[in-house]
Design a protein around this motif. Structure first.
Motif, short mmCIF file in Angstrom:
data_model
loop_
_atom_site.label_atom_id
_atom_site.label_comp_id
_atom_site.label_asym_id
_atom_site.label_seq_id
_atom_site.Cartn_x
_atom_site.Cartn_y
_atom_site.Cartn_z
N LEU A 31 0.69 -1.03 0.12
CA LEU A 31 -0.14 -0.10 0.05
C LEU A 31 1.06 1.08 0.09
N ALA A 40 -9.08 -4.00 -3.43
CA ALA A 40 -8.67 -5.04 -2.25
C ALA A 40 -8.11 -6.09 -3.01
N LEU A 63 -7.46 -2.66 5.74
CA LEU A 63 -7.91 -1.70 5.19
C LEU A 63 -9.14 -0.73 6.00
N ARG A 74 -10.85 5.72 0.78
CA ARG A 74 -11.73 4.66 0.16
C ARG A 74 -12.41 5.48 -1.13
N PHE A 84 -8.27 2.15 -3.22
CA PHE A 84 -7.69 2.66 -1.95
C PHE A 84 -6.48 3.80 -2.21
#
Length: 142
Positions: A31, A40, A63, A74, A84
């Motif tokens: 991330l 995701a 998350l 989000r 994200f």
């Protein structure tokens, strides 16, 4: 602003009482290095390249905890799964290519001024906003 760091993300999870496991560390690494807006499933795929034991459920829980801490945004763009990005980036808006699904970030002082002027004319002050433009490439002219 600073580059997103896995350490910053770890601190946010610890503040939420979440243990930093090997699997979560892999998710945070991916991330923090993302230069796009992965969903995701894509985060899961990338994290499994780092640690093959990462589960999709762990990605979702991680998350959710980061979002609750305000460390991750989000984005739910029309017609796509939630995507994200970390929150340490300067304000920007998004163009979504409706044919490819590509998300392009942009910033425009002109748009920011116009939004503030419109809000002012209507008796408001902008607190926050989100602008998403859904576009398709123009055909090339020969």
């Amino acid at each position: 602003m600073d580059e997103p760091s896995a350490d910053r993300l770890k601190e946010a999870l610890r503040a939420d009482g979440v243990r930093i496991t090997r699997q979560r560390a892999a998710i945070l690494k991916v991330l923090s290095e993302a230069e796009d807006h992965p969903d995701a499933t894509e985060l899961h795929r990338r994290a499994r390249d780092v640690d093959e034991t990462v589960s999709l459920a762990t990605v979702y829980r991680t998350l959710a905890a980061l979002e609750a801490q305000g460390i991750v945004h989000r984005h739910v763009f029309e017609g796509t799964p939630a995507r994200f990005e970390t929150t340490n980036l300067p304000h920007h808006d998004h163009i979504i290519d409706v044919e490819s699904g590509e998300v392009i970030e942009f910033a425009s002082d002109k748009i920011e001024r116009l939004q503030a002027e419109i809000a002012e004319e209507l008796g408001y002050e902008v607190v926050r906003h989100r602008l998403e433009l859904y576009c398709r490439r123009k055909p090339r002219r020969s």
